[in-house]
Enzyme design. Structure first.
Site, PDB file in Angstrom:
ATOM      1  N   HIS A   1       0.828  -1.206   0.000  1.00 49.49           N
ATOM      2  CA  HIS A   1       0.000   0.000   0.000  1.00 49.49           C
ATOM      3  C   HIS A   1       0.862   1.256   0.000  1.00 49.49           C
ATOM      4  CE1 HIS A   1      -3.306   2.751   1.111  1.00 49.49           C
ATOM      5  NE2 HIS A   1      -2.408   3.297   1.933  1.00 49.49           N
ATOM      6  N   GLU A   2       1.865   1.297   0.871  1.00 47.64           N
ATOM      7  CA  GLU A   2       2.723   2.483   0.933  1.00 47.64           C
ATOM      8  C   GLU A   2       3.504   2.657  -0.362  1.00 47.64           C
ATOM      9  OE1 GLU A   2       2.146   4.573   3.087  1.00 47.64           O
ATOM     10  OE2 GLU A   2       0.987   3.276   4.435  1.00 47.64           O
TER      11      GLU A   2
ATOM     12  N   HIS B 190       1.602   4.511  -2.960  1.00 47.13           N
ATOM     13  CA  HIS B 190       1.746   5.969  -2.942  1.00 47.13           C
ATOM     14  C   HIS B 190       2.986   6.408  -3.716  1.00 47.13           C
ATOM     15  CE1 HIS B 190      -1.599   6.666  -0.333  1.00 47.13           C
ATOM     16  NE2 HIS B 190      -1.081   6.005   0.694  1.00 47.13           N
TER      17      HIS B 190
ATOM     18  N   HIS C 199       3.152   8.883  -6.912  1.00 50.50           N
ATOM     19  CA  HIS C 199       4.076  10.026  -7.021  1.00 50.50           C
ATOM     20  C   HIS C 199       4.859   9.960  -8.323  1.00 50.50           C
ATOM     21  CE1 HIS C 199       7.461  12.576  -4.975  1.00 50.50           C
ATOM     22  NE2 HIS C 199       6.746  13.274  -5.834  1.00 50.50           N
TER      23      HIS C 199
END
Length: 228
Positions: free
Chosen positions: A96-97, A100, A104
């Site tokens: 999940h991280e 991100h 980006h």
């Protein structure tokens, strides 16, 4: 306004309940080891590299559920249980991280908008509650301070709602990747999806709670205008 306090209590209970459920799910799925035996750090690095991202570092940070991606220094920060863990929970959170980080790298619109709001909110949050307090105290004299406070709080509420598509999209990317790359089997996929769903619900409750608070302050402002 007794009604508004009932709403606040409901959201406080919802927030506490969802947070408890998230921790419960994380603890449960932390006990379920991945069949492939990969750690959260290894999964994160693999997802980054398979998305052609080589300038993002994967770091270990203190605390529980403190995992986050920092776009300023391009780091995926994983709590120790996730960084070193070889569980379904570790896989879900790590992916999940990294979702991100992929956002980006691909200039995902909602993330760019959300990041652009951060500097303003960092400054305004230091004064927001004081402005609103002063505005409430002076409402019978002038509505200007409260109007400023409501405007600032509206930006905070907007930020919490912009966060929703960012979080849901990161989970979508994470789940698609762990499934397509066979990081998890079918059983583990269901657990990972459940864990990320509960994580997303914490943001949903926070956004709705912020909206309820904004409407309360706005009602005070409108009441002050009518009394002028």
């Amino acid at each position: 306004m007794p009604g508004i306090w009932i709403i606040f209590i409901i959201f406080a209970l919802l927030s506490a309940g969802v947070s408890w459920r998230l921790r419960s799910k994380f603890n449960e799925y932390s006990q379920i080891g991945l069949t492939n035996g990969l750690s959260g750090k290894e999964i994160a690095e693999r997802m980054l590299h398979e998305n052609n991202i080589y300038d993002v570092r994967v770091l270990s940070v203190e605390g529980m559920l403190t995992d986050h991606y920092n776009p300023q220094d391009k780091t995926v920060n994983l709590s120790a249980d996730v960084y070193y863990g070889r569980s379904v929970a570790a896989a879900a959170v790590a992916a999940h991280e990294c979702g991100h980080a992929v956002q980006h790298a691909t200039a995902y619109g909602p993330l760019k908008f959300r990041s652009a709001m951060v500097p303003f909110l960092t400054v305004s949050s230091s004064y927001l509650q004081w402005i609103i307090l002063i505005g409430i105290l002076l409402i019978n004299t002038t509505i200007i301070p409260l109007a400023i406070g409501v405007a600032l709080f509206a930006v905070t509420t907007l930020f919490s709602f912009v966060t929703l598509p960012v979080e849901f999209d990161a989970s979508r990317r994470a789940l698609a990747w762990v499934q397509n790359r066979n990081i998890v089997n079918q059983r583990e996929y269901g657990f990972a999806k459940d864990a990320l769903w509960w994580a997303a619900m914490t943001y949903v409750v926070a956004a709705l709670g912020s909206l309820a608070t904004l409407l309360y302050y706005a009602s005070l402002l409108m009441g002050g205008r009518r009394s002028d």
